[in-house]
Write a protein that holds these residues in place. Structure first.
Motif, PDB file in Angstrom:
ATOM      1  N   ALA A  71     -11.146 -23.615  67.163  1.00  0.00           N
ATOM      2  CA  ALA A  71     -10.011 -24.199  66.449  1.00  0.00           C
ATOM      3  C   ALA A  71      -8.759 -23.338  66.499  1.00  0.00           C
ATOM      4  O   ALA A  71      -7.645 -23.864  66.478  1.00  0.00           O
ATOM      5  CB  ALA A  71     -10.393 -24.454  64.990  1.00  0.00           C
ATOM      6  N   ASP A  72      -8.923 -22.013  66.548  1.00  0.00           N
ATOM      7  CA  ASP A  72      -7.780 -21.123  66.355  1.00  0.00           C
ATOM      8  C   ASP A  72      -7.646 -20.108  67.483  1.00  0.00           C
ATOM      9  O   ASP A  72      -8.609 -19.807  68.188  1.00  0.00           O
ATOM     10  CB  ASP A  72      -7.931 -20.351  65.032  1.00  0.00           C
ATOM     11  N   ARG A  73      -6.446 -19.572  67.597  1.00  0.00           N
ATOM     12  CA  ARG A  73      -6.215 -18.412  68.461  1.00  0.00           C
ATOM     13  C   ARG A  73      -6.589 -17.167  67.668  1.00  0.00           C
ATOM     14  O   ARG A  73      -5.872 -16.781  66.743  1.00  0.00           O
ATOM     15  CB  ARG A  73      -4.754 -18.331  68.876  1.00  0.00           C
ATOM     16  N   GLY A 121     -11.944 -19.045  64.076  1.00  0.00           N
ATOM     17  CA  GLY A 121     -13.130 -19.819  63.738  1.00  0.00           C
ATOM     18  C   GLY A 121     -13.277 -21.012  64.656  1.00  0.00           C
ATOM     19  O   GLY A 121     -12.309 -21.494  65.249  1.00  0.00           O
ATOM     20  N   SER A 122     -14.509 -21.486  64.762  1.00  0.00           N
ATOM     21  CA  SER A 122     -14.768 -22.675  65.568  1.00  0.00           C
ATOM     22  C   SER A 122     -14.407 -23.923  64.774  1.00  0.00           C
ATOM     23  O   SER A 122     -14.134 -23.866  63.565  1.00  0.00           O
ATOM     24  CB  SER A 122     -16.243 -22.715  65.966  1.00  0.00           C
ATOM     25  N   ILE A 123     -14.429 -25.051  65.453  1.00  0.00           N
ATOM     26  CA  ILE A 123     -14.185 -26.320  64.763  1.00  0.00           C
ATOM     27  C   ILE A 123     -15.264 -26.546  63.709  1.00  0.00           C
ATOM     28  O   ILE A 123     -14.983 -27.036  62.604  1.00  0.00           O
ATOM     29  CB  ILE A 123     -14.159 -27.469  65.788  1.00  0.00           C
ATOM     30  N   MET A 124     -16.495 -26.160  64.030  1.00  0.00           N
ATOM     31  CA  MET A 124     -17.579 -26.302  63.057  1.00  0.00           C
ATOM     32  C   MET A 124     -17.323 -25.440  61.822  1.00  0.00           C
ATOM     33  O   MET A 124     -17.572 -25.866  60.685  1.00  0.00           O
ATOM     34  CB  MET A 124     -18.919 -25.908  63.688  1.00  0.00           C
ATOM     35  N   ASP A 125     -16.806 -24.217  62.037  1.00  0.00           N
ATOM     36  CA  ASP A 125     -16.489 -23.344  60.901  1.00  0.00           C
ATOM     37  C   ASP A 125     -15.462 -24.000  59.983  1.00  0.00           C
ATOM     38  O   ASP A 125     -15.579 -23.937  58.747  1.00  0.00           O
ATOM     39  CB  ASP A 125     -15.936 -22.004  61.399  1.00  0.00           C
ATOM     40  N   ARG A 126     -14.443 -24.617  60.580  1.00  0.00           N
ATOM     41  CA  ARG A 126     -13.391 -25.251  59.779  1.00  0.00           C
ATOM     42  C   ARG A 126     -13.940 -26.435  58.982  1.00  0.00           C
ATOM     43  O   ARG A 126     -13.538 -26.672  57.838  1.00  0.00           O
ATOM     44  CB  ARG A 126     -12.247 -25.712  60.687  1.00  0.00           C
ATOM     45  N   ILE A 170     -17.082 -26.730  57.968  1.00  0.00           N
ATOM     46  CA  ILE A 170     -17.935 -26.155  56.915  1.00  0.00           C
ATOM     47  C   ILE A 170     -17.081 -25.702  55.732  1.00  0.00           C
ATOM     48  O   ILE A 170     -17.417 -25.955  54.559  1.00  0.00           O
ATOM     49  CB  ILE A 170     -18.759 -24.981  57.481  1.00  0.00           C
ATOM     50  N   LEU A 171     -15.961 -25.035  56.008  1.00  0.00           N
ATOM     51  CA  LEU A 171     -15.074 -24.587  54.932  1.00  0.00           C
ATOM     52  C   LEU A 171     -14.505 -25.772  54.156  1.00  0.00           C
ATOM     53  O   LEU A 171     -14.400 -25.727  52.916  1.00  0.00           O
ATOM     54  CB  LEU A 171     -13.941 -23.741  55.516  1.00  0.00           C
ATOM     55  N   LEU A 172     -14.144 -26.829  54.868  1.00  0.00           N
ATOM     56  CA  LEU A 172     -13.636 -28.033  54.201  1.00  0.00           C
ATOM     57  C   LEU A 172     -14.712 -28.647  53.317  1.00  0.00           C
ATOM     58  O   LEU A 172     -14.451 -29.016  52.157  1.00  0.00           O
ATOM     59  CB  LEU A 172     -13.167 -29.040  55.249  1.00  0.00           C
ATOM     60  N   ARG A 173     -15.915 -28.765  53.850  1.00  0.00           N
ATOM     61  CA  ARG A 173     -17.016 -29.350  53.068  1.00  0.00           C
ATOM     62  C   ARG A 173     -17.284 -28.546  51.801  1.00  0.00           C
ATOM     63  O   ARG A 173     -17.473 -29.112  50.710  1.00  0.00           O
ATOM     64  CB  ARG A 173     -18.275 -29.403  53.931  1.00  0.00           C
ATOM     65  N   ASN A 174     -17.298 -27.221  51.920  1.00  0.00           N
ATOM     66  CA  ASN A 174     -17.546 -26.377  50.746  1.00  0.00           C
ATOM     67  C   ASN A 174     -16.447 -26.539  49.698  1.00  0.00           C
ATOM     68  O   ASN A 174     -16.717 -26.544  48.490  1.00  0.00           O
ATOM     69  CB  ASN A 174     -17.655 -24.915  51.165  1.00  0.00           C
TER      70      ASN A 174
END
Length: 417
Positions: free
Chosen positions: A194-196, A308-313, A315-319
């Motif tokens: 997701a990010d640089r 972070g990966s797209i999955m990390d982002r 997961i953070l949104l879900r939390n």
């Protein structure tokens, strides 16, 4: 004394044999449709014929490679397109949760749907095609994304808590021309990132002098560092040798001057010490005892990193949805999902651009192949009309020679005396 006509007989027999050979050769051209059938008949044409056949085989191989690359690109593009739709849906849910007059329980329901979207996205990222995983880089037999789960008491179900990329950063290069290769992006650490990232060491390197020659590798690019290199020289060498990142000196609040590495585009940066050296570990980037073959899991816990990966982002949104942190949902996490969409769109654009390039290359190869085939045909293939006339001429000449010989060499009584 009897006068012998042996010379006349031998001359006629020789002419008959020559005419017969010419007729047979012309007949063979008609039967085989080839201007020559042995190298000794036309050495120069044989060389040209061999060259054209070799070239046609090369062009066929390039076009086969292009077809293979097209198939892989089509599958990868379709998978990324599906991932794009999933992340777009997650973004819609984030906007809904941030702006709508919802209660905490409503956001937990949205969190459950986000979790389902996350698991579907992971399944796509771990897709297989033919002989291996699509998005594992060159590690085709390795499942690219490892998933960690834990039971969430508040929702009463098991959730994804962490996703690690297990593939590598290498791309697949396919030869599509004499001096041309197609680089197919199969690095899940780039496609689903997701990010640089920016990785900053906390180790003060103001007075650092490299004590011994060292070899490091960043994103697959190896570079040699000499004994006596200081921080500024190391930064200069990294920027000259590694196009995927930019190195710079970072001033920390405590006055420390450290090495920082920033990616030039969204992807997971791979850092490695090679040949038994420990330069990156000494500079504070790698943890002690980190395995050299897992460059994504060897970062020191003390580094400052923002990526972070797209999955990390997701997961953070879900939390944040579970905890009912509305400000975070509509702020940093919605921004992370938006950057995830941008990354996927860029990957799709790369696939489309490469497909266009492959189509044009295939077209150019087809034109060249047709020209080579025509050249081979001009050298090898018989002009049937011309060969027919030639055969008829020699056949007629052979018959006339037989008639002439029968009259000139008619037996007389003298032949029996």
């Amino acid at each position: 004394m009897r006068i012998s006509n042996l010379h006349v007989k031998q001359s006629n027999v020789y002419n008959l044999m020559q005419n017969n050979q010419h007729a047979l050769k012309a007949q063979k051209k008609l039967i085989t449709s080839k201007t020559f059938n042995q190298a000794s008949e036309a050495p120069l044409k044989t060389i040209t014929s061999l060259y054209t056949r070799i070239r046609i085989n090369q062009l066929d191989r390039y076009q086969t490679n292009i077809q293979e690359a097209r198939s892989q690109l089509r599958i990868a593009h379709d998978k990324v397109d599906t991932a794009n739709n999933i992340v777009r849906r997650v973004r819609e849910l984030a906007v809904q949760a941030a702006n709508g007059p919802l209660h905490a329980e409503d956001r937990k329901i949205i969190a459950i749907e986000v979790e389902e979207m996350l698991q579907e996205l992971i399944a796509i990222a771990n897709s297989e095609y033919e002989d291996g995983y699509i998005f594992a880089g060159s590690k085709r037999n390795t499942k690219p994304f490892q998933v960690f789960n834990s039971f969430q008491n508040e929702l009463g179900k098991t959730l994804v808590t962490k996703v690690l990329y297990q593939g590598d950063h290498l791309t697949k290069n396919i030869r599509i021309g004499d001096n041309d290769e197609a680089e197919i992006l199969t690095n899940g650490g780039e496609i689903f990132w997701a990010d640089r990232p920016t990785i900053i060491s906390r180790t003060d390197s103001r007075n650092f002098i490299n004590p011994t020659p060292a070899t490091i590798r960043i994103d697959g690019f190896a570079l040699e560092l000499d004994a006596g290199d200081n921080l500024d020289v190391i930064i200069e060498k990294i920027n000259a040798a590694v196009p995927t990142v930019t190195a710079f000196a970072q001033e920390l609040p405590g006055g420390e001057r450290t090495l920082a590495i920033e990616a030039n585009f969204p992807h997971q940066v791979a850092l490695e010490d090679l040949a038994g050296t420990t330069l990156l570990r000494t500079l504070g980037f790698l943890k002690s005892g980190a395995p050299g073959d897992v460059p994504y899991e060897n970062l020191s816990a003390n580094v400052i990193r923002d990526d972070g990966s797209i999955m990390d982002r997701i997961i953070l949104l879900r939390n944040a949805l579970i905890d009912n942190r509305i400000r975070d949902v509509g702020g940093i996490h919605l921004g992370g999902i938006s950057r995830s969409l941008e990354s996927l769109v860029k990957s799709q654009a790369k696939f489309s651009a490469l497909t266009t390039r492959l189509d044009q290359t295939d077209h150019d190869l087809s034109i060249e192949k047709q020209a080579v085939i025509e050249r081979r045909s001009a050298v090898e293939d018989t002009d049937i009309a011309e060969a027919s006339i030639e055969f008829n001429e020699f056949d007629y000449l052979h018959k006339i020679s037989l008639q002439t010989a029968s009259r000139l060499l008619a037996p007389t009584l003298l032949d029996f005396l």
